[in-house]
Scaffold this motif. Structure first.
Motif, mmCIF file in Angstrom:
data_model
loop_
_atom_site.group_PDB
_atom_site.id
_atom_site.type_symbol
_atom_site.label_atom_id
_atom_site.label_comp_id
_atom_site.label_asym_id
_atom_site.label_seq_id
_atom_site.Cartn_x
_atom_site.Cartn_y
_atom_site.Cartn_z
ATOM 1 N N ALA A 1 21.139 0.608 -42.278
ATOM 2 C CA ALA A 1 22.060 1.683 -42.662
ATOM 3 C C ALA A 1 21.963 2.864 -41.709
ATOM 4 O O ALA A 1 22.983 3.418 -41.270
ATOM 5 C CB ALA A 1 21.764 2.132 -44.087
ATOM 6 N N GLN B 1 24.780 5.582 -41.532
ATOM 7 C CA GLN B 1 25.306 5.598 -42.903
ATOM 8 C C GLN B 1 24.390 6.450 -43.776
ATOM 9 O O GLN B 1 23.599 5.948 -44.576
ATOM 10 C CB GLN B 1 25.416 4.170 -43.449
ATOM 11 C CG GLN B 1 26.453 3.314 -42.732
ATOM 12 C CD GLN B 1 26.459 1.891 -43.250
ATOM 13 O OE1 GLN B 1 25.432 1.215 -43.298
ATOM 14 N NE2 GLN B 1 27.635 1.425 -43.656
ATOM 15 N N ASN C 1 23.330 2.532 -38.238
ATOM 16 C CA ASN C 1 24.791 2.669 -38.267
ATOM 17 C C ASN C 1 25.227 4.047 -38.744
ATOM 18 O O ASN C 1 26.401 4.272 -39.044
ATOM 19 C CB ASN C 1 25.395 1.597 -39.188
ATOM 20 C CG ASN C 1 25.277 0.209 -38.608
ATOM 21 O OD1 ASN C 1 25.476 0.002 -37.414
ATOM 22 N ND2 ASN C 1 24.916 -0.761 -39.447
#
Length: 522
Positions: free
Chosen positions: A399, A404, A402
């Motif tokens: 996560a 996120q 990326n």
């Protein structure tokens, strides 16, 4: 222009008795930016995103060191000024503060911590734990990497970033407005350099508009990302639909909160939201400390503060020559430019809420106490995330690689004591954090247009609604356009930084002038 201002709030009417809706140049350029950005995004999303990305990368590479130097000088000059006799001078022609210390500090913390508190407090320390920052050589994911990871987060959200928001610039603006009667606008920061023509000519409007655009770019991002984060969180925890409609409902609720707060003013809605959020944050923090990895968090905070102090200059002065360009672009320079972009308008807001406070109180609150509170908050959320990552309870590697951070916040919240209840509390907390930024920046933008500290409530509402509508349209296009707008604040930091620059010498001059006028020094 150089007559003393009245000791109360300035009236919100112009000389003819009509409501003053602001400088038309500021209004046209600022609204023009919003319309142009949305129109170009509808026409060619890829072109807009790629153009901003190129400008973003160039700015980080070419001007990153300049941004770092500006923040460092601001902090150390402000701290040096705080220990002088001139720092006893009171702000805003008042002998006593307008609000209690707790209310005042609550507004400062909630207004300025929102970006970090909402999106990076849980995820950024974990990211630096799994990807070693270039200033350190510890092995990623090990016990030795814990204090380095937190220290790197402290650098990004610590003393030098906060100092540029409301220390030297707030002093210049407070003296110019409350003593000399000059408008409470960013252009006033350049008055000592460029003189009277700047105040009345179109260049002043352009300068103000640059600062408004920077704040719009920096505020719409958190508003839009919050809708995404809350919608995702409600879907994961309660099974509600994670759709565009749900995001619009969340945006509508959020906008209603901060628009009504902005219209009611700093003594009503803004205080209420800020105090509630501080109490909620204290409650969340208490649960984490009592029922979470207490010893790990206490030890990590102490060791991380030690690393922050000992490695302060290596972290603050690292450049693209000694660190990967992508890392500087997406971390240190991005955050420093973000602080710079918000600088003038937040300084206006800080000067407004600090009336009756001494210069020393204001500098210590903004440049010392608020950063320390921020490091504690990052340790509670991010340190807990590191603990759970280290012990295999969660895995945020994919996560965070990326970027996120909404997933990171929710994952850490669910792992905390209380699970779903803690997740709900953090979602409410982050919503109000963003609301306090929305109301303060709507108010500050309206102040820029009006030139005084009591702008028309309908103009405050207009700017709050405009930012919410912009966030809604960008969410319809996809989160990528909100990310592009977030990157744009790094580009707007270029002109804004030159507006802040004279405060390095004008801030101390204004402080000593105030001290002489108040009979504190000869």
């Amino acid at each position: 222009m150089n007559h003393p201002a009245p000791k109360g709030e300035a009236p919100n009417i112009d000389g003819s008795g009509r409501l003053s809706l602001g400088d038309p140049i500021v209004l046209i350029l600022s609204i023009g930016f919003i319309v142009a950005f949305l129109a170009l995004s509808f026409y060619d999303v890829t072109f807009v995103a790629e153009s901003i990305s190129k400008g973003f990368a160039w700015t980080a590479l070419a001007l990153g060191s300049y941004f770092q130097l500006l923040l460092l000088l601001t902090f150390f000059i402000a701290i040096g000024l705080a220990v002088t006799p001139a720092a006893k001078a009171k702000i805003g022609n008042l002998d006593a503060p307008e609000m209690s210390t707790f209310k005042w500090l609550s507004i400062i913390l909630c207004t300025l911590l929102a970006g970090g508190g909402v999106f990076f407090a849980a995820g950024e320390p974990v990211y630096h734990f799994i990807v070693t920052p270039p200033a350190f050589s510890s092995e990623a994911g090990t016990v030795e990497a814990v204090s380095n990871a937190l220290a790197q987060s402290f650098m990004h959200w610590g003393f030098i970033g906060w100092a540029v928001l409301g220390s030297l610039t707030a002093i210049v603006l407070a003296h110019a407005h409350y003593v000399k009667g000059q408008p409470l606008q960013p252009r006033t920061l350049l008055y000592p350099l460029l003189g009277e023509r700047l105040m009345r000519g179109p260049l002043g409007g352009v300068i103000d508009a640059c600062c408004v655009i920077a704040v719009v770019a920096g505020t719409v991002g958190p508003i839009g990302f919050l809708a995404t984060q809350v919608s995702f969180g409600l879907h994961e925890v309660f099974g509600l639909a994670n759709s565009y409609t749900s995001k619009l409902v969340i945006l509508a609720v959020l906008a209603s909160m901060y628009v009504l707060s902005a219209m009611s003013g700093v003594h009503k809605g803004m205080q209420l939201l800020s105090r509630f959020n501080v109490f909620l944050a204290l409650a969340v923090g208490a649960v984490i400390i009592v029922f979470g990895p207490t010893l790990f968090l206490v030890n990590s905070y102490l060791s991380s503060m030690g690393v922050y102090m000992s490695e302060f200059f290596p972290m603050a002065t690292i450049t693209a020559e000694t660190a990967p360009a992508w890392w500087m672009q997406w971390w240190t320079v991005f955050f420093f430019a973000w602080f710079i972009g918000f600088g003038p308008l937040v300084a206006i807001f800080v000067a407004r809420i600090s009336r009756g406070r001494s210069i020393r109180e204001m500098i210590i609150a903004v440049a010392v106490l608020a950063p320390i509170a921020t490091t504690v908050w990052f340790t509670l959320l991010g340190g807990s995330g590191i603990y759970y990552q280290l012990n295999g309870v969660i895995d945020l590697t994919a996560a965070l690689n990326n970027f996120q951070f909404d997933v990171a916040t929710l994952t850490v919240a669910q792992a905390l004591p209380g699970g779903a209840w803690m997740t709900l509390a953090i979602l409410v907390l982050t919503t109000i954090f963003v609301a306090t930024t929305g109301d303060s920046m709507s108010y500050a933008i309206a102040v820029v247009g009006a030139g005084h500290d009591n702008p028309n409530p309908y103009m405050r509402a207009f700017w709050g609604i405009a930012m919410a509508v912009m966030a809604a349209v960008l969410l319809y296009m996809g989160a990528g356009q909100i990310s592009a707008l977030q990157q744009f604040i790094v580009i707007t930091a270029i002109p804004v930084s030159f507006i802040l620059l004279p405060s390095l010498w004008d801030g101390p001059k204004a402080a000593y002038a105030m001290a002489r006028e108040q009979g504190i020094i000869d």
